[in-house]
Design a protein around this motif. Structure first.
Motif, PDB file in Angstrom:
ATOM      1  N   LEU A 115      -1.960  -4.044  -5.636  1.00 35.90           N
ATOM      2  CA  LEU A 115      -3.048  -3.561  -4.470  1.00 35.90           C
ATOM      3  C   LEU A 115      -2.217  -2.770  -3.539  1.00 35.90           C
ATOM      4  O   LEU A 115      -1.837  -2.444  -2.428  1.00 35.90           O
ATOM      5  CB  LEU A 115      -3.880  -4.854  -3.722  1.00 35.90           C
ATOM      6  CG  LEU A 115      -4.838  -3.632  -3.561  1.00 35.90           C
ATOM      7  CD1 LEU A 115      -6.047  -3.178  -4.146  1.00 35.90           C
ATOM      8  CD2 LEU A 115      -6.200  -5.493  -3.360  1.00 35.90           C
ATOM      9  N   ILE A 116      -0.544  -4.346  -2.698  1.00 37.76           N
ATOM     10  CA  ILE A 116       0.198  -3.869  -1.651  1.00 37.76           C
ATOM     11  C   ILE A 116       1.118  -2.808  -1.812  1.00 37.76           C
ATOM     12  O   ILE A 116       1.083  -1.630  -1.264  1.00 37.76           O
ATOM     13  CB  ILE A 116       0.714  -5.042  -1.631  1.00 37.76           C
ATOM     14  CG1 ILE A 116       0.070  -6.377  -0.312  1.00 37.76           C
ATOM     15  CG2 ILE A 116       2.064  -5.094  -0.563  1.00 37.76           C
ATOM     16  CD1 ILE A 116       0.258  -7.611  -0.378  1.00 37.76           C
ATOM     17  N   LEU A 117       1.457  -2.863  -3.180  1.00 38.21           N
ATOM     18  CA  LEU A 117       2.624  -2.023  -3.894  1.00 38.21           C
ATOM     19  C   LEU A 117       1.412  -0.548  -3.547  1.00 38.21           C
ATOM     20  O   LEU A 117       2.043  -0.152  -3.643  1.00 38.21           O
ATOM     21  CB  LEU A 117       2.180  -2.441  -4.917  1.00 38.21           C
ATOM     22  CG  LEU A 117       4.219  -3.132  -5.383  1.00 38.21           C
ATOM     23  CD1 LEU A 117       3.904  -3.427  -6.973  1.00 38.21           C
ATOM     24  CD2 LEU A 117       5.075  -2.749  -4.534  1.00 38.21           C
ATOM     25  N   ILE A 118       0.333  -0.722  -3.961  1.00 39.48           N
ATOM     26  CA  ILE A 118       0.244   0.472  -3.944  1.00 39.48           C
ATOM     27  C   ILE A 118      -0.194   1.669  -2.572  1.00 39.48           C
ATOM     28  O   ILE A 118      -0.505   2.385  -2.226  1.00 39.48           O
ATOM     29  CB  ILE A 118      -1.735   0.754  -4.388  1.00 39.48           C
ATOM     30  CG1 ILE A 118      -1.990   0.409  -5.850  1.00 39.48           C
ATOM     31  CG2 ILE A 118      -2.615   1.669  -3.925  1.00 39.48           C
ATOM     32  CD1 ILE A 118      -2.187   2.383  -6.544  1.00 39.48           C
ATOM     33  N   ILE A 119      -0.523   0.791  -1.489  1.00 37.93           N
ATOM     34  CA  ILE A 119      -0.852   1.156   0.189  1.00 37.93           C
ATOM     35  C   ILE A 119       0.503   1.154   0.734  1.00 37.93           C
ATOM     36  O   ILE A 119       0.619   1.488   1.576  1.00 37.93           O
ATOM     37  CB  ILE A 119      -1.365  -1.011   0.456  1.00 37.93           C
ATOM     38  CG1 ILE A 119      -2.722  -0.428  -0.099  1.00 37.93           C
ATOM     39  CG2 ILE A 119      -2.041   0.049   2.374  1.00 37.93           C
ATOM     40  CD1 ILE A 119      -3.894  -1.707   0.036  1.00 37.93           C
ATOM     41  N   LEU A 120       1.469   0.016   0.401  1.00 29.66           N
ATOM     42  CA  LEU A 120       2.968   0.355   1.024  1.00 29.66           C
ATOM     43  C   LEU A 120       3.121   1.453   0.964  1.00 29.66           C
ATOM     44  O   LEU A 120       3.350   2.067   2.249  1.00 29.66           O
ATOM     45  CB  LEU A 120       3.829  -0.720   0.388  1.00 29.66           C
ATOM     46  CG  LEU A 120       4.791  -1.089   0.340  1.00 29.66           C
ATOM     47  CD1 LEU A 120       5.319  -1.857   2.073  1.00 29.66           C
ATOM     48  CD2 LEU A 120       6.683  -1.778  -0.090  1.00 29.66           C
ATOM     49  N   LEU A 175      -2.471   9.615  -3.822  1.00 25.78           N
ATOM     50  CA  LEU A 175      -2.948   8.888  -4.302  1.00 25.78           C
ATOM     51  C   LEU A 175      -3.387   7.548  -4.229  1.00 25.78           C
ATOM     52  O   LEU A 175      -4.657   7.206  -4.477  1.00 25.78           O
ATOM     53  CB  LEU A 175      -1.418   8.810  -5.878  1.00 25.78           C
ATOM     54  CG  LEU A 175      -2.256   7.856  -6.943  1.00 25.78           C
ATOM     55  CD1 LEU A 175      -2.798   9.641  -7.809  1.00 25.78           C
ATOM     56  CD2 LEU A 175      -0.824   7.984  -7.781  1.00 25.78           C
ATOM     57  N   PRO A 176      -2.804   7.241  -2.881  1.00 23.74           N
ATOM     58  CA  PRO A 176      -3.224   5.516  -2.562  1.00 23.74           C
ATOM     59  C   PRO A 176      -5.373   5.873  -2.457  1.00 23.74           C
ATOM     60  O   PRO A 176      -5.806   4.716  -2.826  1.00 23.74           O
ATOM     61  CB  PRO A 176      -2.514   5.055  -1.648  1.00 23.74           C
ATOM     62  CG  PRO A 176      -1.626   6.337  -1.651  1.00 23.74           C
ATOM     63  CD  PRO A 176      -1.932   6.996  -2.532  1.00 23.74           C
ATOM     64  N   PHE A 177      -5.485   6.753  -1.831  1.00 20.48           N
ATOM     65  CA  PHE A 177      -6.780   7.243  -1.842  1.00 20.48           C
ATOM     66  C   PHE A 177      -7.361   7.211  -2.627  1.00 20.48           C
ATOM     67  O   PHE A 177      -8.782   6.941  -2.367  1.00 20.48           O
ATOM     68  CB  PHE A 177      -7.010   8.847  -1.169  1.00 20.48           C
ATOM     69  CG  PHE A 177      -6.137   8.282   0.813  1.00 20.48           C
ATOM     70  CD1 PHE A 177      -6.595   7.561   1.547  1.00 20.48           C
ATOM     71  CD2 PHE A 177      -4.407   9.252   0.948  1.00 20.48           C
ATOM     72  CE1 PHE A 177      -6.377   7.648   3.334  1.00 20.48           C
ATOM     73  CE2 PHE A 177      -4.696   8.888   2.037  1.00 20.48           C
ATOM     74  CZ  PHE A 177      -4.919   8.188   3.418  1.00 20.48           C
ATOM     75  N   MET A 178      -7.035   7.686  -3.412  1.00 24.93           N
ATOM     76  CA  MET A 178      -7.884   7.778  -5.337  1.00 24.93           C
ATOM     77  C   MET A 178      -7.858   6.649  -5.720  1.00 24.93           C
ATOM     78  O   MET A 178      -8.916   6.471  -6.394  1.00 24.93           O
ATOM     79  CB  MET A 178      -7.338   8.807  -6.444  1.00 24.93           C
ATOM     80  CG  MET A 178      -7.687   9.073  -6.865  1.00 24.93           C
ATOM     81  SD  MET A 178      -9.903   9.781  -7.375  1.00 24.93           S
ATOM     82  CE  MET A 178      -9.358  11.878  -6.908  1.00 24.93           C
ATOM     83  N   VAL A 179      -7.216   5.587  -5.448  1.00 25.13           N
ATOM     84  CA  VAL A 179      -7.136   4.535  -6.615  1.00 25.13           C
ATOM     85  C   VAL A 179      -7.055   3.134  -6.091  1.00 25.13           C
ATOM     86  O   VAL A 179      -8.595   2.894  -6.093  1.00 25.13           O
ATOM     87  CB  VAL A 179      -5.412   4.189  -7.021  1.00 25.13           C
ATOM     88  CG1 VAL A 179      -5.318   3.199  -7.261  1.00 25.13           C
ATOM     89  CG2 VAL A 179      -4.726   5.047  -7.493  1.00 25.13           C
ATOM     90  N   LEU A 180      -7.468   3.136  -4.647  1.00 23.02           N
ATOM     91  CA  LEU A 180      -8.716   2.415  -3.866  1.00 23.02           C
ATOM     92  C   LEU A 180      -9.936   2.237  -4.374  1.00 23.02           C
ATOM     93  O   LEU A 180     -10.204   0.808  -4.409  1.00 23.02           O
ATOM     94  CB  LEU A 180      -8.136   2.129  -2.433  1.00 23.02           C
ATOM     95  CG  LEU A 180      -6.489   1.863  -2.406  1.00 23.02           C
ATOM     96  CD1 LEU A 180      -5.999   1.613  -0.318  1.00 23.02           C
ATOM     97  CD2 LEU A 180      -5.958   0.206  -2.913  1.00 23.02           C
TER      98      LEU A 180
ATOM     99  N   GLY B 246       8.706  -4.788   7.621  1.00 18.88           N
ATOM    100  CA  GLY B 246       7.202  -5.117   9.033  1.00 18.88           C
ATOM    101  C   GLY B 246       6.059  -5.669   8.178  1.00 18.88           C
ATOM    102  O   GLY B 246       5.808  -6.265   8.392  1.00 18.88           O
ATOM    103  N   ILE B 247       6.106  -4.817   6.420  1.00 16.38           N
ATOM    104  CA  ILE B 247       4.430  -5.143   6.001  1.00 16.38           C
ATOM    105  C   ILE B 247       5.135  -6.800   5.583  1.00 16.38           C
ATOM    106  O   ILE B 247       4.523  -7.629   5.660  1.00 16.38           O
ATOM    107  CB  ILE B 247       4.754  -4.476   4.760  1.00 16.38           C
ATOM    108  CG1 ILE B 247       4.836  -2.899   5.746  1.00 16.38           C
ATOM    109  CG2 ILE B 247       4.028  -4.868   3.922  1.00 16.38           C
ATOM    110  CD1 ILE B 247       3.582  -2.221   4.730  1.00 16.38           C
ATOM    111  N   ILE B 248       7.227  -7.358   5.078  1.00 17.77           N
ATOM    112  CA  ILE B 248       7.276  -8.418   4.256  1.00 17.77           C
ATOM    113  C   ILE B 248       6.651  -9.115   5.293  1.00 17.77           C
ATOM    114  O   ILE B 248       6.779 -10.685   4.784  1.00 17.77           O
ATOM    115  CB  ILE B 248       8.350  -8.381   3.599  1.00 17.77           C
ATOM    116  CG1 ILE B 248       8.666  -6.796   2.709  1.00 17.77           C
ATOM    117  CG2 ILE B 248       9.315  -9.781   3.897  1.00 17.77           C
ATOM    118  CD1 ILE B 248       9.876  -7.428   2.281  1.00 17.77           C
ATOM    119  N   LEU B 249       7.684  -8.910   6.719  1.00 19.92           N
ATOM    120  CA  LEU B 249       7.244 -10.264   7.498  1.00 19.92           C
ATOM    121  C   LEU B 249       5.742 -10.310   7.981  1.00 19.92           C
ATOM    122  O   LEU B 249       5.003 -11.919   7.911  1.00 19.92           O
ATOM    123  CB  LEU B 249       8.043  -9.458   9.331  1.00 19.92           C
ATOM    124  CG  LEU B 249       8.060 -10.549  10.073  1.00 19.92           C
ATOM    125  CD1 LEU B 249       9.465 -11.554   9.227  1.00 19.92           C
ATOM    126  CD2 LEU B 249       8.704  -9.937  11.404  1.00 19.92           C
TER     127      LEU B 249
END
Lengths: 297, 265
Positions: A115-120, A175-180, B246-249
């Protein structure tokens, strides 16, 4: 007293920096070019009462809108924007759904990481993400180098400055807007329903179409709207990746404003764009509302 | 039941490759010696050196930072106020309009927001510069903050506030001592969101910026339109590095906080 202060401060801010500016756009879209030069005279003056109002209304005309219907550039740009937005939404759905589906199926401890990887990417600059595709798609770009190196093609393909590049750019950035939302609805899915269907003799594929898809319909719709709505007014992607061949209304509006300096026409283009957008926005709101009602019931 | 299949693994791998490869290529080629960005000619950090000698980019970065800090802070204050009004103020005159006004800027195309603000600034004779960019960014960011904060405020048990009021707190004290600590994580993420949106914005900034104030995205935009350049690759790598850091932090802090909370209990 404090309550009124709390209400009035954000209210006042939004009225003066959101509502009034938009009213100015409407006002200028209804006037001749000379009037659009500041300070936008004649302004509606209330001191003169009804005659002032009549005077004001008499000055308004629909010339700019009539001009938009006469010049093929504009309605072609609107149609082309709608087409590009619709196509990109479908592509994003086909790319995004398997990702969301895969995410919902992995072990729970991996789901947060994915999830974090999609939002990053969403937190990294939009402009940079679009820019990164110029190097990939250009004639001497990485993709052509790889394809030539593998002997798949003999001559570099023209990929940049084509509609194809625009579709890739939109799919990539949105893509994140579609996946989430799809992931969110798949995650809530009761998998015992699928087991029951299979026990009763349903094949995996028909169980997918008969159970999974209908139950996450709202998530799919939300994802599609979240891609379609912002894509329609997109400027950065068609300007950087689409070249002069791709016509999108946001780009036309930008050029009308900055290069031609025709403010009344630019304002009219903006008003019509907003009117077109109202339909998907209302449908999206209704979809979300239905979701919420189901959730609280 | 979680089913594990090759289809799922492949789609995840392909999906994440699609999302991350372009950024990865960009980062790798920012260390390319060659001025022709797409042809590798050996490792070098010279584009970073050139970037830090480029006054135009440094000035733009400074303007962007100022705008982002001021606008996200003002937007957070206004956004928290708006969220509180939406969730807690009860009924008041013009409430529907108010909530409409909070949501409308979220779906308004940037180009229309930008155009309308520019027409306003010109109409009232405000010189375009840092101030106008801050005003523009605050306006759309406050709505994002308000959505983030109100989604947290909805979940927060109102009876705790009422208990504080019953025990003799004033409204302000109850907010400060009970509500604020509870919604603080949402306020921080709202601020971060506003900050990022401001750093990232090109369209609205282009409309509201003046000759004296060019933000980083505007500077990048004008050089990117001429094609790829190694300096932009270096700049992008630095920006991506900042965000990742920033995100990791942030995730480490939230992990650490949740750990210390669970030991408290």
């Amino acid at each position: 007293m404090r309550r009124y202060f709390l209400i009035i401060t954000p209210y006042f801010w939004l009225i003066s920096l959101f509502v009034i500016p938009f009213l100015i756009v409407i006002r200028i879209s209804l006037s001749d070019p000379e009037i659009s030069i500041p300070p936008y005279t004649p302004i509606l003056s209330l001191e003169e009462g009804w005659s002032g109002l009549l005077q004001f209304l008499r000055q308004l005309d629909l010339d700019n809108y009539i001009f938009l219907t006469q010049d093929a550039l504009y309605w072609k740009a609107y149609l082309s924007s709608l087409r590009i937005a619709a196509f990109s939404t479908i592509i994003a759905l086909f790319v995004g759904f398997p990702i969301a589906y895969g995410m919902a199926k992995v072990q729970r401890k991996w789901q947060t990481t994915l999830l974090i990887l999609i939002i990053l990417p969403f937190w990294t600059s939009f402009l940079i993400r679009v820019y990164s595709w110029i190097g990939i798609l250009s004639t001497e770009g990485y993709l052509n180098q790889v394809l030539l190196g593998l002997g798949i093609i003999n001559q570099p393909l023209t990929l940049l400055n084509t509609p194809f590049a625009v579709y890739v750019g939109i799919t990539y950035t949105y893509l994140p807007f579609m996946v989430l939302p799809i992931y969110a609805s798949l995650e809530k899915l009761d998998y015992s329903l699928l087991e029951a269907a299979e026990d009763l003799g349903c094949s995996q594929i028909s169980a997918f179409w008969l159970i999974t898809v209908p139950l996450c319909r709202a998530g799919i719709l939300a994802g599609c709207f979240l891609v379609f709505i912002p894509t329609l007014g997109e400027i950065i992607i068609p300007s950087l990746l689409g070249g002069s061949n791709t016509l999108m209304i946001g780009k036309v509006l930008w050029e009308e404003f900055f290069n031609n300096r025709d403010w009344p026409v630019a304002s009219a283009v903006a008003v019509i764009l907003l009117i077109i957008l109202i339909i998907p926005i209302v449908l999206f709101q209704r979809n979300e509302q239905k979701q919420q009602d189901l959730g609280t019931r | 039941m979680k089913r594990y299949s090759w289809f799922n693994v492949t789609s995840l791998a392909a999906g994440f490759a699609f999302l991350y490869l372009p950024i990865l290529i960009l980062i790798i080629y920012s260390f390319n010696e060659n001025r022709l960005v797409t042809i590798w000619a050996g490792f070098s950090t010279k584009w970073y050196v050139e970037l830090f000698q480029n006054e135009l980019f440094l000035d733009a970065a400074w303007v962007t930072l100022q705008v982002a800090v001021i606008s996200s802070t003002v937007a957070t204050v206004l956004g928290v106020m708006a969220a509180y009004v939406l969730i807690r103020a009860g009924r008041f005159w013009g409430q529907t309009l108010f909530s409409g006004l909070i949501y409308a800027p979220l779906v308004m195309p940037e180009i229309i927001t930008g155009l309308s603000l520019l027409l306003l600034f010109i109409g009232i004779g405000l010189d375009r510069g840092i101030t106008t960019i801050v005003l523009a960014h605050t306006t759309f960011s406050m709505c994002f903050v308000s959505v983030v904060v109100s989604s947290r405020l909805v979940l927060f048990d109102r009876s705790l506030e009422e208990a504080a009021l019953d025990l003799g707190c004033t409204h302000w004290q109850a907010f400060q001592l009970v509500t604020l600590p509870n919604i603080l994580p949402a306020i921080i993420s709202g601020w971060l969101l506003a900050f990022t949106l401001s750093l990232d914005d090109l369209v609205i900034a282009s409309f509201s910026a003046g000759p004296g104030a060019t933000t980083l995205p505007i500077r990048i935009w004008s050089s990117v339109r001429l094609g790829v350049s190694p300096e932009i690759n270096a700049l992008s790598t630095i920006l991506i590095g900042f965000v990742t850091f920033g995100i990791i932090l942030a995730s480490l802090i939230s992990k650490w906080k949740s750990l210390s909370n669970s030991t408290d209990l």
